[in-house]
Design a protein around this motif. Structure first.
Motif, PDB file in Angstrom:
ATOM      1  N   LYS A 291       0.641  -1.176   0.127  1.00 45.22           N
ATOM      2  CA  LYS A 291      -0.005  -0.019  -0.083  1.00 45.22           C
ATOM      3  C   LYS A 291       0.705   1.320   0.148  1.00 45.22           C
ATOM      4  O   LYS A 291       0.609   2.296  -0.859  1.00 45.22           O
ATOM      5  N   ALA A 292       1.809   1.287   0.877  1.00 43.57           N
ATOM      6  CA  ALA A 292       2.701   2.357   0.878  1.00 43.57           C
ATOM      7  C   ALA A 292       3.563   2.622  -0.402  1.00 43.57           C
ATOM      8  O   ALA A 292       3.561   3.859  -0.918  1.00 43.57           O
ATOM      9  N   PHE A 293       4.033   1.851  -1.167  1.00 42.06           N
ATOM     10  CA  PHE A 293       4.417   1.883  -2.597  1.00 42.06           C
ATOM     11  C   PHE A 293       3.183   2.401  -3.602  1.00 42.06           C
ATOM     12  O   PHE A 293       3.604   3.255  -4.286  1.00 42.06           O
ATOM     13  N   TYR A 294       2.008   1.776  -3.520  1.00 44.09           N
ATOM     14  CA  TYR A 294       1.051   2.323  -4.235  1.00 44.09           C
ATOM     15  C   TYR A 294       0.694   3.767  -3.968  1.00 44.09           C
ATOM     16  O   TYR A 294       0.536   4.766  -4.975  1.00 44.09           O
ATOM     17  N   GLU A 295       0.749   4.116  -2.837  1.00 42.53           N
ATOM     18  CA  GLU A 295       0.539   5.760  -2.533  1.00 42.53           C
ATOM     19  C   GLU A 295       1.501   6.663  -3.257  1.00 42.53           C
ATOM     20  O   GLU A 295       1.205   7.508  -3.624  1.00 42.53           O
TER      21      GLU A 295
END
Length: 351
Positions: A291-295
């Motif tokens: 999720k952190a990478f997607y954000e």
């Protein structure tokens, strides 16, 4: 020539850039997501989406709805927009747009080969394939027993053929080999796309090299984390990393020898853009890393729209729309399974 795109870009690319910026205005906003997260049933989600650009695609769907139907119809909208843009595009934009679909082709090849290995029905597997990654001979993938046959019988006539040169072996296909094949293909694809964008030059090269470098770095981190505790050697792991990006080459040397998630974190924190991603995670935790990478990716994709006269907006729009479909799938699944407390866990707000 950098800085002079404004003089000639609109001759061939002006109409399509206007189209893609118009599509971008139709992406769901934070207010839309807040409304969707309040929904009690999938029919409520359909009702909220009827006021958006997805409305015409969902309006004739009967109740009860299924999550797969919502995802399928939303993906159909993306495919229709992509096909319209591809029909209108001239070189080199048409080649650029085709490059965007190669990642889906690789995923489809891997899906069918893995499914066949586990004796799943080919027709059922074809239905699960992403429509942007389809090609004529995809159904015959099921007959291949090893990489050499896979290439000779099927993939030699597809755009993926040049990427297979590195992974043609006579070894039988098993789960480990298939995963190595996927990552080897992705490596070759990203490097080829990167070279193509560099050749285009100007703002396209500047923006796309940043977006593709981020993608290459994210894949390097994921390969490292997923290969911890497997029989993949350090040299084999190193070969799967792309030969460009912020981590290339020194970060790759460090990642290749990592034995656990905290060592990965220590290697990544030396790079300021990734330090902020890992600072949000507690030690030993990797579940929220995706999720952190997607954000971070969404933030970079949105910035691509701040500049004009380049092809990066087409790549950015397709990726943002795919992220939106992932968000809708997660919200729909949470609602369908009555897990509304987890609805915000994986939703990445776009604007």
């Amino acid at each position: 020539m950098y800085g002079f795109e404004a003089m000639t870009f609109n001759i061939h690319g002006g109409y399509l850039e206007a189209i893609v910026r118009g599509h971008r205005a139709g992406l769901l906003t934070a207010a839309d997501y807040n409304n969707l997260c309040q929904c009690e049933t999938l029919d409520d989600i359909k009702m909220h989406l009827s006021a958006t650009e997805y409305g015409p695609y969902l309006q004739n769907e009967p109740s009860p709805l299924h999550t797969t139907t919502i995802v399928e119809k939303c993906t159909l909208k993306l495919v229709d927009e992509y096909k319209h843009m591809l029909c209108q595009a001239t070189e080199p934009l048409s080649t650029f747009l085709e490059y965007i679909t190669y990642g889906h082709m690789i995923d489809n090849v891997v899906l069918i080969v893995t499914g066949t290995l586990h004796e799943r029905d080919v027709q059922e597997l074809l239905e699960k394939c992403h429509p942007l990654g389809m090609f004529d001979s995809i159904a015959t993938l099921a007959v291949a027993q090893n990489m050499r046959e896979l290439y000779r019988l099927v993939l030699v006539d597809t755009p993926l053929a040049p990427y297979f040169s590195e992974c043609i072996t006579s070894e039988d296909l098993d789960d480990m080999n298939i995963e190595i094949m996927r990552n080897t293909l992705y490596k070759a694809y990203l490097e080829d796309f990167y070279k193509f964008c560099q050749k285009l030059g100007g703002a396209t090269a500047e923006i796309m090299s940043d977006l593709l470098a981020f993608e290459a770095d994210r894949r390097a981190v994921n390969i490292t984390i997923n290969s911890i505790g497997t029989e993949l050697t350090r040299d084999d792991r190193r070969k799967l990393y792309s030969n460009f990006g912020l981590l290339y080459p020194y970060g790759h040397e460090e990642l290749a020898v990592c034995e656990d998630i905290d060592q990965v974190r220590a290697a990544m924190e030396k790079y300021p853009p990734y330090q902020s991603i890992f600072s949000r995670l507690s030690y030993g935790e990797s579940q929220m890393l995706d999720k952190a990478f997607y954000e971070e990716e969404v933030k970079r994709l949105c910035l691509a729209f701040e500049q004009q006269f380049h092809y990066g907006v087409f790549f950015a729009y397709m990726r943002l729309r795919e992220q939106e479909i992932r968000n809708l799938m997660w919200i729909s699944e949470c609602v369908a399974q009555n897990q509304k407390s987890r609805v915000h866990d994986s939703v990445v707000f776009i604007f």
